[in-house]
Write a protein that holds these residues in place. Structure first.
Motif, PDB file in Angstrom:
ATOM      1  N   ALA A 159       0.954 -44.260  19.571  1.00 31.67           N
ATOM      2  CA  ALA A 159       2.330 -43.751  19.626  1.00 31.67           C
ATOM      3  C   ALA A 159       3.111 -44.148  18.376  1.00 31.67           C
ATOM      4  O   ALA A 159       3.883 -43.337  17.830  1.00 31.67           O
ATOM      5  CB  ALA A 159       3.037 -44.269  20.879  1.00 31.67           C
ATOM      6  N   TYR A 206       8.643 -43.263  26.674  1.00 31.35           N
ATOM      7  CA  TYR A 206       7.217 -43.600  26.729  1.00 31.35           C
ATOM      8  C   TYR A 206       7.000 -45.114  26.776  1.00 31.35           C
ATOM      9  O   TYR A 206       6.242 -45.625  27.608  1.00 31.35           O
ATOM     10  CB  TYR A 206       6.454 -43.015  25.535  1.00 31.35           C
ATOM     11  N   LYS A 212       4.256 -39.716  28.986  1.00 33.07           N
ATOM     12  CA  LYS A 212       3.978 -39.135  27.666  1.00 33.07           C
ATOM     13  C   LYS A 212       4.610 -37.770  27.426  1.00 33.07           C
ATOM     14  O   LYS A 212       4.607 -37.271  26.295  1.00 33.07           O
ATOM     15  CB  LYS A 212       2.463 -39.005  27.472  1.00 33.07           C
TER      16      LYS A 212
END
Length: 240
Positions: A159, A206, A212
């Motif tokens: 991420a 997230y 997500k």
């Protein structure tokens, strides 16, 4: 930090220049304290111009109640760093010089400030279609890793990479400077505050909940005007 209480940044910067660089041709105080964004841990960023030097260097001090980071140049070496920052699309040196409060000037600072301002106003080189295509592929690859990952620890750092790639893609495809660390958000806000809110919300959601969907939607949204995700058919370095 010696026997000094924490005095004002400008006063501390003047004292520092008088102590360490009394014969320099010019100096400016830059950084967060100049922009009114200083925190309890902020340091003083000082750029010094000294014609007697053979090459540039940087050095850190604790003086006059402040941590001080000083960037020392002769009257031409700064141009090399202007060029490096321009090529990286992260004009930190230019910002320091242009925004900096003049501490000392023997007739050289204004012209250097104008050089910095000209680069800042020009913006970075525009990405070619080839670069945009390559960046689409890299974002798609990381996004697929993010979607498929089942390991929370690995997911977090995927991420992180995705966030940097998205910020770079949005800004560079729109002819804007990019950033790193806290400057990622500052650069995005300077371009589009609404998008920045969406960007922060997606990744904040997230990190807090492991959900997500918002990150996936954001990734696909920024790619869509340029053809969307790209995997099949992409090639790089293949002889023609």
């Amino acid at each position: 930090m010696g026997d000094f209480k924490k005095i004002s940044p400008i006063e501390a910067a003047h004292l520092f220049i008088n102590k360490y660089f009394p014969n320099c041709q010019g100096a400016v105080l830059a950084g967060s304290v100049v922009r009114g964004e200083g925190t309890d841990t902020s340091d003083l960023d000082i750029v010094v111009f000294d014609k007697s030097l053979n090459s540039s260097y940087r050095e850190s001090f604790n003086e006059f109640g402040w941590p001080i980071e000083v960037f020392i140049h002769n009257l031409t070496s700064y141009k090399h760093f202007f060029e490096l920052d321009y090529k990286a699309a992260k004009p930190s040196m230019q910002r320091m010089v242009w925004e900096g409060i003049i501490l000392k000037d023997k007739g050289i600072i204004q012209s250097i400030k104008l050089e910095a301002k000209e680069i800042l106003d020009k913006g970075p080189d525009r990405w070619t279609e080839e670069i945009i295509t390559t960046k689409r592929y890299f974002i798609t690859d990381v996004l697929d890793d993010f979607i498929g990952c089942k390991n929370r620890a690995e997911e977090i750092f995927i991420a992180n990479t995705l966030a940097e790639l998205i910020h770079e893609f949005v800004l560079r495809t729109n002819g804007q400077w990019i950033g790193s660390s806290k400057w990622i958000i500052r650069a995005l806000k300077n371009y589009d505050e609404k998008f920045t809110e969406e960007f922060v919300d997606a990744f904040d959601t997230y990190y807090k909940t492991a959900e997500k969907k918002k990150v996936i939607h954001l990734s696909e949204m920024i790619l869509e005007p340029y053809g969307g995700r790209l995997f099949e058919g992409f090639s790089m370095g293949k002889a023609k």
